[in-house]
Write a protein that holds these residues in place. Sequence first.
Motif, PDB file in Angstrom:
ATOM      1  N   ASP A  86       0.810  -1.217   0.000  1.00 59.85           N
ATOM      2  CA  ASP A  86       0.000   0.000   0.000  1.00 59.85           C
ATOM      3  C   ASP A  86       0.846   1.270   0.000  1.00 59.85           C
ATOM      4  OD1 ASP A  86      -2.284  -1.477  -0.069  1.00 59.85           O
ATOM      5  OD2 ASP A  86      -2.689  -1.370   2.074  1.00 59.85           O
ATOM      6  N   ARG A  87       2.031   1.217   0.604  1.00 59.90           N
ATOM      7  CA  ARG A  87       2.849   2.430   0.630  1.00 59.90           C
ATOM      8  C   ARG A  87       3.649   2.615  -0.656  1.00 59.90           C
ATOM      9  NH1 ARG A  87       7.413   0.991   5.093  1.00 59.90           N
ATOM     10  NH2 ARG A  87       5.556   0.087   6.039  1.00 59.90           N
ATOM     11  N   SER A  88       3.980   1.506  -1.343  1.00 63.39           N
ATOM     12  CA  SER A  88       4.854   1.599  -2.507  1.00 63.39           C
ATOM     13  C   SER A  88       4.120   1.484  -3.837  1.00 63.39           C
ATOM     14  CB  SER A  88       5.942   0.521  -2.442  1.00 63.39           C
ATOM     15  OG  SER A  88       5.369  -0.770  -2.422  1.00 63.39           O
ATOM     16  N   ASN A  89       2.804   1.208  -3.801  1.00 62.67           N
ATOM     17  CA  ASN A  89       2.099   1.058  -5.079  1.00 62.67           C
ATOM     18  C   ASN A  89       1.972   2.375  -5.841  1.00 62.67           C
ATOM     19  OD1 ASN A  89       0.069   2.394  -3.653  1.00 62.67           O
ATOM     20  ND2 ASN A  89      -1.264   0.590  -3.503  1.00 62.67           N
ATOM     21  N   ILE A  90       2.354   3.470  -5.204  1.00 63.03           N
ATOM     22  CA  ILE A  90       2.359   4.751  -5.911  1.00 63.03           C
ATOM     23  C   ILE A  90       3.348   4.701  -7.075  1.00 63.03           C
ATOM     24  CG2 ILE A  90       4.088   5.775  -4.380  1.00 63.03           C
ATOM     25  CD1 ILE A  90       2.652   8.448  -4.717  1.00 63.03           C
ATOM     26  N   GLY A  91       4.427   3.888  -6.934  1.00 60.16           N
ATOM     27  CA  GLY A  91       5.377   3.742  -8.023  1.00 60.16           C
ATOM     28  C   GLY A  91       4.760   3.037  -9.219  1.00 60.16           C
ATOM     29  N   ASN A  92       3.970   1.989  -8.949  1.00 59.05           N
ATOM     30  CA  ASN A  92       3.264   1.293 -10.033  1.00 59.05           C
ATOM     31  C   ASN A  92       2.188   2.181 -10.645  1.00 59.05           C
ATOM     32  OD1 ASN A  92       3.690  -1.205  -7.729  1.00 59.05           O
ATOM     33  ND2 ASN A  92       4.513  -1.516  -9.773  1.00 59.05           N
ATOM     34  N   ALA A  93       1.493   2.930  -9.782  1.00 60.21           N
ATOM     35  CA  ALA A  93       0.447   3.833 -10.283  1.00 60.21           C
ATOM     36  C   ALA A  93       1.029   4.920 -11.177  1.00 60.21           C
ATOM     37  CB  ALA A  93      -0.301   4.465  -9.110  1.00 60.21           C
ATOM     38  N   GLY A 209       6.946  -6.157  -3.465  1.00 59.43           N
ATOM     39  CA  GLY A 209       7.445  -5.479  -4.655  1.00 59.43           C
ATOM     40  C   GLY A 209       7.207  -6.298  -5.907  1.00 59.43           C
ATOM     41  N   ALA A 210       7.470  -7.611  -5.804  1.00 58.06           N
ATOM     42  CA  ALA A 210       7.256  -8.483  -6.961  1.00 58.06           C
ATOM     43  C   ALA A 210       5.768  -8.669  -7.234  1.00 58.06           C
ATOM     44  CB  ALA A 210       7.915  -9.834  -6.705  1.00 58.06           C
ATOM     45  N   PHE A 211       5.014  -8.975  -6.183  1.00 59.49           N
ATOM     46  CA  PHE A 211       3.581  -9.212  -6.336  1.00 59.49           C
ATOM     47  C   PHE A 211       2.868  -7.946  -6.794  1.00 59.49           C
ATOM     48  CE2 PHE A 211      -0.681  -9.368  -4.278  1.00 59.49           C
ATOM     49  CZ  PHE A 211      -1.206 -10.408  -5.028  1.00 59.49           C
ATOM     50  N   GLY A 212       3.313  -6.800  -6.262  1.00 62.84           N
ATOM     51  CA  GLY A 212       2.686  -5.532  -6.635  1.00 62.84           C
ATOM     52  C   GLY A 212       2.831  -5.229  -8.109  1.00 62.84           C
ATOM     53  N   LEU A 237      -8.503  -1.745  -5.140  1.00 65.57           N
ATOM     54  CA  LEU A 237      -8.504  -3.182  -4.875  1.00 65.57           C
ATOM     55  C   LEU A 237      -7.487  -3.570  -3.796  1.00 65.57           C
ATOM     56  CD1 LEU A 237      -8.961  -4.674  -8.457  1.00 65.57           C
ATOM     57  CD2 LEU A 237     -10.686  -4.228  -6.710  1.00 65.57           C
ATOM     58  N   GLU A 238      -6.319  -2.946  -3.828  1.00 63.17           N
ATOM     59  CA  GLU A 238      -5.319  -3.267  -2.813  1.00 63.17           C
ATOM     60  C   GLU A 238      -5.744  -2.750  -1.444  1.00 63.17           C
ATOM     61  OE1 GLU A 238      -1.480  -2.025  -4.215  1.00 63.17           O
ATOM     62  OE2 GLU A 238      -1.569  -3.324  -5.983  1.00 63.17           O
ATOM     63  N   GLY A 239      -6.432  -1.616  -1.411  1.00 60.63           N
ATOM     64  CA  GLY A 239      -6.950  -1.108  -0.147  1.00 60.63           C
ATOM     65  C   GLY A 239      -8.040  -1.994   0.430  1.00 60.63           C
ATOM     66  N   LEU A 240      -8.930  -2.494  -0.412  1.00 63.51           N
ATOM     67  CA  LEU A 240     -10.001  -3.382   0.052  1.00 63.51           C
ATOM     68  C   LEU A 240      -9.427  -4.682   0.618  1.00 63.51           C
ATOM     69  CD1 LEU A 240     -12.690  -2.946  -2.759  1.00 63.51           C
ATOM     70  CD2 LEU A 240     -12.861  -2.203  -0.365  1.00 63.51           C
ATOM     71  N   SER A 316      14.541   3.448  -2.077  1.00 64.97           N
ATOM     72  CA  SER A 316      14.802   3.901  -3.442  1.00 64.97           C
ATOM     73  C   SER A 316      14.472   2.807  -4.447  1.00 64.97           C
ATOM     74  CB  SER A 316      16.264   4.328  -3.585  1.00 64.97           C
ATOM     75  OG  SER A 316      16.544   5.453  -2.776  1.00 64.97           O
ATOM     76  N   ILE A 317      14.847   1.578  -4.096  1.00 65.89           N
ATOM     77  CA  ILE A 317      14.532   0.462  -4.986  1.00 65.89           C
ATOM     78  C   ILE A 317      13.022   0.246  -5.061  1.00 65.89           C
ATOM     79  CG2 ILE A 317      14.772  -2.033  -5.309  1.00 65.89           C
ATOM     80  CD1 ILE A 317      17.549  -1.812  -4.053  1.00 65.89           C
ATOM     81  N   SER A 318      12.349   0.315  -3.906  1.00 64.49           N
ATOM     82  CA  SER A 318      10.906   0.073  -3.880  1.00 64.49           C
ATOM     83  C   SER A 318      10.132   1.138  -4.642  1.00 64.49           C
ATOM     84  CB  SER A 318      10.422   0.011  -2.426  1.00 64.49           C
ATOM     85  OG  SER A 318      11.071  -1.018  -1.725  1.00 64.49           O
ATOM     86  N   LEU A 319      10.546   2.404  -4.481  1.00 64.93           N
ATOM     87  CA  LEU A 319       9.813   3.505  -5.102  1.00 64.93           C
ATOM     88  C   LEU A 319      10.153   3.702  -6.574  1.00 64.93           C
ATOM     89  CD1 LEU A 319      10.009   6.193  -2.257  1.00 64.93           C
ATOM     90  CD2 LEU A 319       7.953   4.985  -3.013  1.00 64.93           C
ATOM     91  N   PHE A 320      11.399   3.404  -6.941  1.00 72.54           N
ATOM     92  CA  PHE A 320      11.844   3.796  -8.273  1.00 72.54           C
ATOM     93  C   PHE A 320      12.279   2.640  -9.171  1.00 72.54           C
ATOM     94  CE2 PHE A 320      12.373   7.650  -5.734  1.00 72.54           C
ATOM     95  CZ  PHE A 320      11.762   8.594  -6.553  1.00 72.54           C
ATOM     96  N   ALA A 321      12.190   1.392  -8.677  1.00 73.49           N
ATOM     97  CA  ALA A 321      12.593   0.271  -9.535  1.00 73.49           C
ATOM     98  C   ALA A 321      11.829   0.261 -10.857  1.00 73.49           C
ATOM     99  CB  ALA A 321      12.425  -1.056  -8.798  1.00 73.49           C
ATOM    100  N   PRO A 322      10.487   0.415 -10.856  1.00 69.37           N
ATOM    101  CA  PRO A 322       9.791   0.442 -12.154  1.00 69.37           C
ATOM    102  C   PRO A 322      10.253   1.588 -13.052  1.00 69.37           C
ATOM    103  CG  PRO A 322       8.221   0.108 -10.367  1.00 69.37           C
ATOM    104  CD  PRO A 322       9.529   0.490  -9.737  1.00 69.37           C
ATOM    105  N   THR A 323      10.502   2.760 -12.435  1.00 67.31           N
ATOM    106  CA  THR A 323      10.953   3.922 -13.210  1.00 67.31           C
ATOM    107  C   THR A 323      12.355   3.709 -13.758  1.00 67.31           C
ATOM    108  OG1 THR A 323       9.588   5.381 -11.836  1.00 67.31           O
ATOM    109  CG2 THR A 323      11.348   6.404 -13.126  1.00 67.31           C
TER     110      THR A 323
END
Length: 513
Positions: A86-93, A209-212, A237-240, A316-323
Amino acid sequence: MPISTTPPRFSNSHSRAESSQSESSLSSEKVKDDIKDVVQEVLPTVKDVEATSVAHDDKERSRILRKMDLRLLPFVSILYLLSFLDRSNIGNARVAGMAEDLNLVGLKYNVAAAVFSIPYALVEVPSNIALKLFRPSIWIPSIMLAWGIIMTLMCLVNSYAGLIVARLFLGVAEAGLFPGITFYLSHWYPRRKFAMRIAIFFSAATIAGAFGSILAFGIEKMDGIGGLHGWQWIFCLEGLATVVVATLSYFFMYDYPETASFLTESERRHVVEMLKEDSRSLATGFDKRYIFQAMTDYKTYAQIGIHMGLLITAYSISLFAPTIVHQLGFSSAQAQLLTVPIFACGCCSTIVIGILSDKFNIRGPFIIGCALVSMVGYIVLYTTSTPGSGYAGCIIAAVGVFPTVPVDLAWIGGNVGGTLKRGVAIAMVIGMGNLGGLCSAFIYFDGPRFHHGHGTIMGWLGLSILLTCFMMYDYRRCNEIKEALCQSEGIDESQSDAFAELGDDSPLFRYTT
C-alpha cells in the motif's frame, strides 16, 4: 551527526553527583569504576538464591519454536506485505498513468512519495508505547483497518493536492506496523533466534514489490471500468484487501506467549522461562525512565545512522525500480514485469542471510558484507549505459541491501535491555531512519542515467558501513569491561534480579556484535 564514544554508564545518581568530568572524557577505566560503585550499592541487598533456570531439551525447544513460527510468521508477514504494497504502489500507479492524469510534472511525484515519511517517522515512537499499553491484537488490527480505508479511498483522488493529503494520512496510519511487529516478535523469540524471523517477516516487503508489479500489470487493464483509471483501481482493490485482512486480524492475532491459546501450559512455561533466561531478568514493566534511557543512549543514535543509510537504499529500490527499469529502455508493461525478478532475488537473499546471521550469532559483518554487494550494483548502474547491464545492477543492488534491514533490526532489538526501552529504541531507529524516505524520494530526478540518485545511495551505504564498524568495536569493548567486572566482583546469574532496572547497562548483559 556526531556520535559520542562514551561507554555506557549505570543510572546512578550518586555516581553522577560525584563525577566532575564531562561524559566525553570518560575512559574505559572510569566506566569500570562507575560500574563498581553501583555494584557495591546493589550487592548488599542481594539474597543468596539458587539459580532457577531449567535446562531445556534442545529438541523440545526447537519443536516449540517451529510451532510458534507456523502460527505467527505467516500472519505477520501478510500484514507487512499489505503494508508495503500500500505504501509503494504509488510507483506502479505512476507508471500506469497517474503522472499524466494528475499532471505530476517536475518534482510533484517526488513530493507525493516523500510526504508519507514525515508523519510515518513522527508517529512510530508513540505507537510502540501504545502497543506496550494496549493489547497487540487490538492495536495492530486497528491501525491496519485505518490505512486500508485510506488506501481504498485514494481511488477517488483526482488532483495533486488530494494525493498529498491522502499520502499524509496514510503515513500516520501505517506508522505503527513495522516497528510494532518488530517489537511484538521480540516478546516471543530469544535474541539468537531473532534475525531469521525478522528476515522472514521483512521478506514480505520484497514479495510485495514483486507481487505488486504483477498485480499492477493486471489491474492496469481495468482502465475505464466504473469510470476509474487503471491506476485508481490499483489503489481501490489493494486497499479493500487490507480492510478484509485487518477485520480478520481481530480474531486471529495472539498477544503474548503467556496467554497464547495455541500453546499448552507446559509450552507456555517453557517459552516464558526461555525468554527470561535470554533477557537476564531485565525489567518488563512500564516506567517513563526507560523511555528516557532509550532517548539518551548514544548507541541508539549510532544505530539510527546505520539504519537510515540502509532504508534510503531499500526505499529507493521500492519507489523507483519500475521507473529505473523503464528508463533503461523497456516499455511500461515490460518495466512492471521486469521488476518482479529484482524483488524475488532480494527476497531469497534476505531469508538466507537471516538464517546465517542467527546460525553464527553475528550481525555487523553481514551488514557490512551485504552493503558492499549492494554498492557494487550501484556502481554498475552508475557506469553503464546498456539495458542489460543496468538491469543486472538493479538485481545486485537489491540482493545486497534487502537482507541488511532485518539483520540490523535484530541487532538493535537484541542489544537493548528491558522491554519498554527496547520498544522505544526500535521505534526511534525505524522512525528516524524512515526520514530517509524524504531523501530517497528526491534523488531520482535525472533520468535515464540517474547519476545523482545512484551516487547519493553509494554515499549512504558507505556511512552505514563505517558506523557498523564503529558499533562492532564499541559493543566488543563494552563486553570486555563487563566481563572483567563480573570476574573481579564475583557477579553471576543468581544476582540478575538486582540489576533488572539497569537495562543493557547491567554487568550481566552482553551485546551481540
